[in-house]
Design a protein around this motif. Structure first.
Motif, PDB file in Angstrom:
ATOM      1  N   UNK A  98       0.825  -1.201   0.000  1.00 31.97           N
ATOM      2  CA  UNK A  98       0.000   0.000   0.000  1.00 31.97           C
ATOM      3  C   UNK A  98       0.863   1.257   0.000  1.00 31.97           C
ATOM      4  N   UNK A 111      -2.621  12.942  -6.375  1.00 28.53           N
ATOM      5  CA  UNK A 111      -2.998  13.680  -5.180  1.00 28.53           C
ATOM      6  C   UNK A 111      -3.617  15.023  -5.532  1.00 28.53           C
ATOM      7  N   UNK A 114      -4.329  20.023  -4.666  1.00 28.41           N
ATOM      8  CA  UNK A 114      -4.025  20.583  -3.351  1.00 28.41           C
ATOM      9  C   UNK A 114      -2.542  20.929  -3.209  1.00 28.41           C
ATOM     10  N   UNK A 139     -11.997  11.361  -4.477  1.00 30.00           N
ATOM     11  CA  UNK A 139     -11.404  10.502  -3.464  1.00 30.00           C
ATOM     12  C   UNK A 139     -11.144   9.114  -4.013  1.00 30.00           C
ATOM     13  N   UNK A 140     -10.666   9.063  -5.198  1.00 26.91           N
ATOM     14  CA  UNK A 140     -10.356   7.742  -5.756  1.00 26.91           C
ATOM     15  C   UNK A 140      -9.396   7.891  -6.931  1.00 26.91           C
ATOM     16  N   UNK A 168      -9.449   0.587  -1.222  1.00 29.05           N
ATOM     17  CA  UNK A 168      -8.694   1.728  -0.721  1.00 29.05           C
ATOM     18  C   UNK A 168      -8.539   2.816  -1.773  1.00 29.05           C
TER      19      UNK A 168
ATOM     20  N   UNK B  15      -1.496  12.129   4.466  1.00 30.26           N
ATOM     21  CA  UNK B  15      -2.866  12.142   3.959  1.00 30.26           C
ATOM     22  C   UNK B  15      -2.845  12.259   2.436  1.00 30.26           C
ATOM     23  N   UNK B  16      -3.530  11.348   1.789  1.00 32.51           N
ATOM     24  CA  UNK B  16      -3.568  11.384   0.330  1.00 32.51           C
ATOM     25  C   UNK B  16      -5.026  11.464  -0.099  1.00 32.51           C
ATOM     26  N   UNK B  17      -5.337  12.481  -0.914  1.00 35.61           N
ATOM     27  CA  UNK B  17      -6.738  12.757  -1.223  1.00 35.61           C
ATOM     28  C   UNK B  17      -7.367  11.668  -2.087  1.00 35.61           C
ATOM     29  N   UNK B  18      -6.558  10.894  -2.793  1.00 34.76           N
ATOM     30  CA  UNK B  18      -7.147   9.903  -3.696  1.00 34.76           C
ATOM     31  C   UNK B  18      -7.482   8.588  -3.003  1.00 34.76           C
ATOM     32  N   UNK B  19      -7.246   8.525  -1.704  1.00 38.78           N
ATOM     33  CA  UNK B  19      -7.515   7.261  -1.017  1.00 38.78           C
ATOM     34  C   UNK B  19      -8.837   7.326  -0.264  1.00 38.78           C
ATOM     35  N   UNK B  20      -9.530   6.247  -0.280  1.00 37.79           N
ATOM     36  CA  UNK B  20     -10.792   6.197   0.458  1.00 37.79           C
ATOM     37  C   UNK B  20     -10.541   5.967   1.936  1.00 37.79           C
ATOM     38  N   UNK B  21      -9.553   5.143   2.211  1.00 42.35           N
ATOM     39  CA  UNK B  21      -9.191   4.887   3.605  1.00 42.35           C
ATOM     40  C   UNK B  21      -7.736   5.316   3.772  1.00 42.35           C
ATOM     41  N   UNK B  23      -4.057   5.656   5.524  1.00 43.58           N
ATOM     42  CA  UNK B  23      -3.155   4.697   6.169  1.00 43.58           C
ATOM     43  C   UNK B  23      -3.328   4.712   7.696  1.00 43.58           C
ATOM     44  N   UNK B  26      -6.387   2.861   8.755  1.00 42.12           N
ATOM     45  CA  UNK B  26      -6.313   1.420   8.504  1.00 42.12           C
ATOM     46  C   UNK B  26      -5.393   0.741   9.516  1.00 42.12           C
TER      47      UNK B  26
END
Lengths: 830, 124
Positions: A98, A111, A114, A139-140, A168, B15-21, B23, B26
């Motif tokens: 991950x 990212x 921002x 967010x994906x 994720x 913090x990464x904006x493209x992640x749903x959860x 780190x 989790x």
């Protein structure tokens, strides 16, 4: 892989539509990520994660891939090391995976605005704005993902990776494929290999071989050997650090990897190549490679100049002068003191003359002296010291003689005139006298004995020489008899006598030499016995000789044996120790002083020394050689200043010895077939093969993967396959155009094909059917998800989408997308 | 954090904006993680490959068999062909010169040479 600068964050992420797939080559050593349809991956980094503690803030941070070693001073790496998500070639640690994916997507620019420098860039059109805005909110990672995995990846690992990507990152769909197959397809489009062939891929931790039939991988015939570039590097590193124990700190993994890529090659025939090096021929010298470690020559010491010498001498002289002056002053003061004392004593004696008999006692008591004799003796002593201080010669004998009477003044006096105290004193003096006399006598005796022994030795020597001369003269006699018979003329006599004398001397000489041999043998035998023991006690174990046993002599070892038996002997029966007299001898044997070996030189040795000395008198050129003593004779290497050569690491046999493990995994105890044999095995495993297919397969043997970069590997594989394949079969071995990057390029081409969208596994499938679907599909299709999809993708990509001349079509197809890619932010701003 | 470190962008952002959860959600701090990832051996065991038909390829049965050639003997020190074995240390060696070296080596190095081909004596 050597340190590379960190990849820059891409700024054009937002300009790709959400249908454009992201392609990831998730290799054992490197992670490559980029956009489908492009010619090269955007980001490449080493597939490792390190999580050190930041020293200033104390928080644990994540560092992915290589980094600038200079910046590591800000981090505390004591408990963190570089970790990989792989166990073998299978991803198992998804937390690390991950982090790696995080970093990969982040570098791709996912990212978003921002942190991006182009936050203020206003989208030009409405559509663009919408997509940009949507992504920002999303967010994906809103792109399909094609990721490589190993052949026949366990379903668990694949499912976990799919889960990670879907849950994720919110990826809409995922596809998996095998890197070697992608590489093969890409090179097939380039025209390097045919539609039918064998792909041999030697990666970081494993090597695979599988046939490609009509452009599709046949996984039934796949075979894997668990050996790869990692093993080569590790082997080289171990060998070098064993060969150069002083430079272990310089032999880092990264450096060795670099050395491997620069210098290693594959020998066509290992042993014949090794022979060249073994003979040390000139050819071998040319093949040696040298790595010079940083080395600074030590400052050379120049001989001190004249001035320096003079200055030093002057300082020395000055110091000496001062010391001398001090000594002189001390002496003069001492002389003065003694003179005063002398005068005082003389004055005292003069006064004593004048004092009447009756007053003597009271007068003496005032002065502190007991008797007149004592004053006199003190006077004598002072005179003596005075003379000494003035540097006059003093006679020891003179001093000794009077002292006997003075030392023991009470001995000669009769008992009746002495007080009880004086009596006691007399007894003491008597005792002292007798003991000192006894000592004197003993000394004398010893001295005489020594003389006696010397004489004895001399006599022995003479006797022995007489004996030798006697033996020689016997020969002389015989010679004389012989000569008498022959009645020679005058000058012949001279010749003959000299001859006879020569013979005699040589006889004496030879007898000496023989004696030496005899005794040196004896001495050596004794030494051997001392160290090895007599071997009669039957414990001449092999392993013991390497360790402690080698250092103990026989007696010491016997002692150790006794001690251990005493320590562990808990007799089961009754304890009868001590009943017999001999039992108590044991303690004597055990005690440490029981080393009769070290009593002194052994008589044989003495004899040997004697004869050697004598022989050297006769023949100064004679050198006593000790054959068996060669171990002792080898000189301990003297310390010498380190030179440039001491900081060189020479790569000789290692250059081809390390890559040889790919062909003979037995070298590092991996009991599997090597690269060349693997091809044969996978052909054998091919379920349906006609004669035509077999011929065409052999004509396109394709090498890919990072470990196929070694020079000479193509020839070696060809030679190896020729050995196992039928005679006169045409065999062609080719290497990928770029063994490292071609897998990604192939995957990118496949992902760019329009039919790709139908081949993927969507998030919806995942939520509806779950992990079980992967399993059931794998059972249903017999290839696993990857097999089913991957095969589909490759098959379609290679001949359905591109038609007759796929590569041109592929290019044409890519053109619009490329143009889109290159629409850099500048075009928007300007 | 130092400006140098920030500039180099070597640290992955928290913090990464493209992640749903994220780190940190989790894998919360302080909780013992680790050991909850199955190693390859455990994965293979869980896959239960024995129950599948043998003609179907899987991770285990695609492994190559041992080589058909007899394994060659290499000198452990030099890499040359090794006709001899030292009975004391079990080191394979090429000639007398190497043998001398073998005998002069300390035991630690002997064991490390043997470990290269996994023949070292392992004391447990």
């Amino acid at each position: 892989m050597p340190f590379e600068t960190r990849p820059l964050r891409q700024s054009d992420y937002n300009y790709f539509p959400s249908t454009c797939p992201i392609v990831i080559d998730n290799g054992g050593s490197a992670f490559r990520i980029g956009w489908a349809g492009e010619s090269d991956p955007r980001i490449t980094f080493r597939n490792v994660v390190q999580r050190p503690r930041h020293k200033a803030t104390g928080e644990t941070v994540t560092i992915v891939g290589d980094h600038d070693p200079a910046l590591m001073k800000y981090f505390d790496c004591t408990r963190s090391f570089q970790r990989s998500a792989f166990d073998g070639n299978v991803v198992y640690q998804f937390e690390i995976m991950e982090y790696i994916l995080d970093y990969g997507f982040e570098r791709m620019g996912a990212d978003g605005p921002e942190v991006d420098g182009h936050t203020n860039t206003e989208p030009v059109t409405k559509i663009e704005y919408d997509s940009w805005h949507m992504k920002f909110e999303a967010e994906q990672v809103d792109h399909p993902v094609l990721i490589t995995e190993c052949a026949c990846n366990p379903v668990q690992s694949r499912a976990k990776l799919a889960e990670l990507l879907f849950e994720t990152y919110g990826v809409p769909s995922v596809a998996f494929g095998v890197d070697a197959a992608f590489s093969y397809v890409y090179n097939q489009q380039l025209g390097i290999c045919d539609r039918d062939g064998i792909a041999i891929c030697s990666g970081f931790s494993t090597s695979h071989a599988f046939p490609m039939v009509s452009g599709e991988p046949v996984f039934e015939a796949c075979c894997r050997t668990n050996i790869g570039g990692y093993h080569v590097t590790d082997y080289l590193k171990q060998l070098l650090s064993l060969k150069y124990p002083n430079h272990v700190s310089s032999i880092t993994w990264e450096k060795v990897e670099e050395l491997k890529m620069e210098h290693c090659y594959v020998a066509l025939d290992y042993f014949s190549e090794a022979k060249v090096f073994q003979k040390g021929a000139k050819e071998a010298e040319e093949k040696m490679r040298c790595w010079q470690l940083p080395w600074v020559p030590p400052p050379s010491e120049e001989p001190p100049s004249e001035e320096e010498l003079a200055r030093k001498a002057a300082i020395k002289e000055k110091q000496g002068q001062r010391l001398r002056e001090m000594a002189a002053a001390k002496r003069s003061s001492r002389i003065l003191e003694l003179e005063n004392e002398f005068q005082g004593l003389e004055f005292l004696l003069q006064q004593l003359e004048n004092v009447q008999e009756s007053d003597i006692a009271s007068f003496l008591s005032r002065t502190g002296y007991v008797s007149r004799q004592e004053i006199e003796s003190a006077l004598a002593r002072v005179t003596q010291s005075l003379r000494k201080a003035r540097g006059e010669q003093t006679d020891i004998e003179e001093k000794m003689e009077p002292s006997t009477s003075e030392k023991y003044p009470l001995i000669d006096l009769p008992d009746n005139i002495l007080s009880p105290e004086q009596l006691k004193e007399k007894k003491r003096q008597l005792f002292l006298k007798t003991t000192s006399e006894g000592r004197q006598r003993a000394k004398q005796k010893k001295f005489e004995e020594e003389l006696e022994r010397e004489r004895q030795n001399q006599q022995d020597e003479e006797k022995r020489s007489l004996l030798e001369i006697y033996q020689a003269s016997k020969i002389l006699n015989l010679e004389m008899c012989a000569w008498n018979l022959s009645k020679p003329v005058n000058n012949k006599f001279v010749i003959h006598t000299s001859f006879i004398v020569g013979r005699t001397l040589s006889f004496i000489y030879n007898s000496y030499v023989q004696n030496i041999k005899k005794f040196s043998e004896k001495v050596e035998q004794r030494k051997r016995l001392k160290t090895n023991g007599s071997h009669t006690n039957g414990n001449n174990n092999i392993s013991g000789a390497v360790g402690r046993g080698e250092r103990l002599n026989a007696a010491q070892r016997e002692r150790m044996r006794l001690l251990t038996t005493a320590a562990f002997d808990r007799g089961k029966g009754e304890d009868t120790f001590g009943a017999r007299e001999e039992d108590w001898q044991l303690y004597k044997l055990m005690s440490k002083d029981n080393d009769d070996d070290d009593e002194g030189p052994d008589e044989n040795e003495v004899e040997l020394n004697r004869i050697t000395c004598r022989l050297q008198e006769i023949d100064p050129t004679f050198v006593a050689k000790s054959d068996a003593g060669s171990v002792l004779a080898t000189e301990i290497p003297r310390l010498r200043p380190l030179t440039k050569e001491d900081f060189q690491i020479i790569l000789g046999v290692e250059r081809f010895r390390c890559p040889e493990v790919l062909f003979q995994p037995n070298m590092i105890n991996i009991d599997q077939a090597g690269l060349d044999e693997m091809a044969g095995i996978s052909i054998r495993r091919l379920p349906s093969k006609g004669d035509r297919l077999e011929r065409s397969i052999n004509n396109s043997i394709f090498l890919t993967g990072g470990s196929c970069l070694f020079p000479g590997i193509v020839e070696r594989v060809e030679a190896g396959i020729r050995k196992i394949r039928p005679f006169e079969l045409p065999i062609r071995v080719v290497r990928a155009s770029d063994p490292i990057l071609d897998a990604w390029r192939g995957a990118a081409a496949v992902a760019a094909a329009p039919c790709f969208q139908m081949q993927t596994f969507s998030r919806q499938d995942f939520y509806e059917k779950g992990e079980d679907w992967l399993r059931s599909s794998s059972q249903r299709w017999g290839f696993g998800f990857q097999g089913m999809r991957g095969r589909c993708i490759i098959a379609e990509a290679s001949h359905m989408c591109y038609g007759a001349s796929p590569f041109v079509n592929l290019k044409e197809m890519l053109v619009p997308r490329m143009r889109f890619n290159h629409a850099s932010p500048h075009s928007f701003t300007s | 954090m130092e400006s140098e470190v920030v500039e180099s962008e070597m640290v992955v952002p928290q913090h990464l904006s493209f992640k749903r959860v994220q780190m940190s959600d989790k894998y919360p701090k302080g909780q013992s993680r680790g050991r909850h990832w199955k190693h390859l051996k455990q994965i293979i065991q869980a896959e239960n490959y024995q129950s599948y038909p043998p003609n179907q390829p899987n991770y285990v049965n695609i492994e190559s068999p041992p080589s058909i050639y007899p394994s060659k003997k290499f000198c452990d020190i030099t890499g040359f062909e090794a006709p001899y074995v030292d009975p004391r240390t079990n080191i394979r060696y090429a000639d007398a010169e190497v043998f001398k070296l073998v005998r002069s080596l300390p035991n630690e190095y002997i064991q490390r040479y043997l470990a290269l081909r996994n023949a070292a004596v392992v004391l447990k």
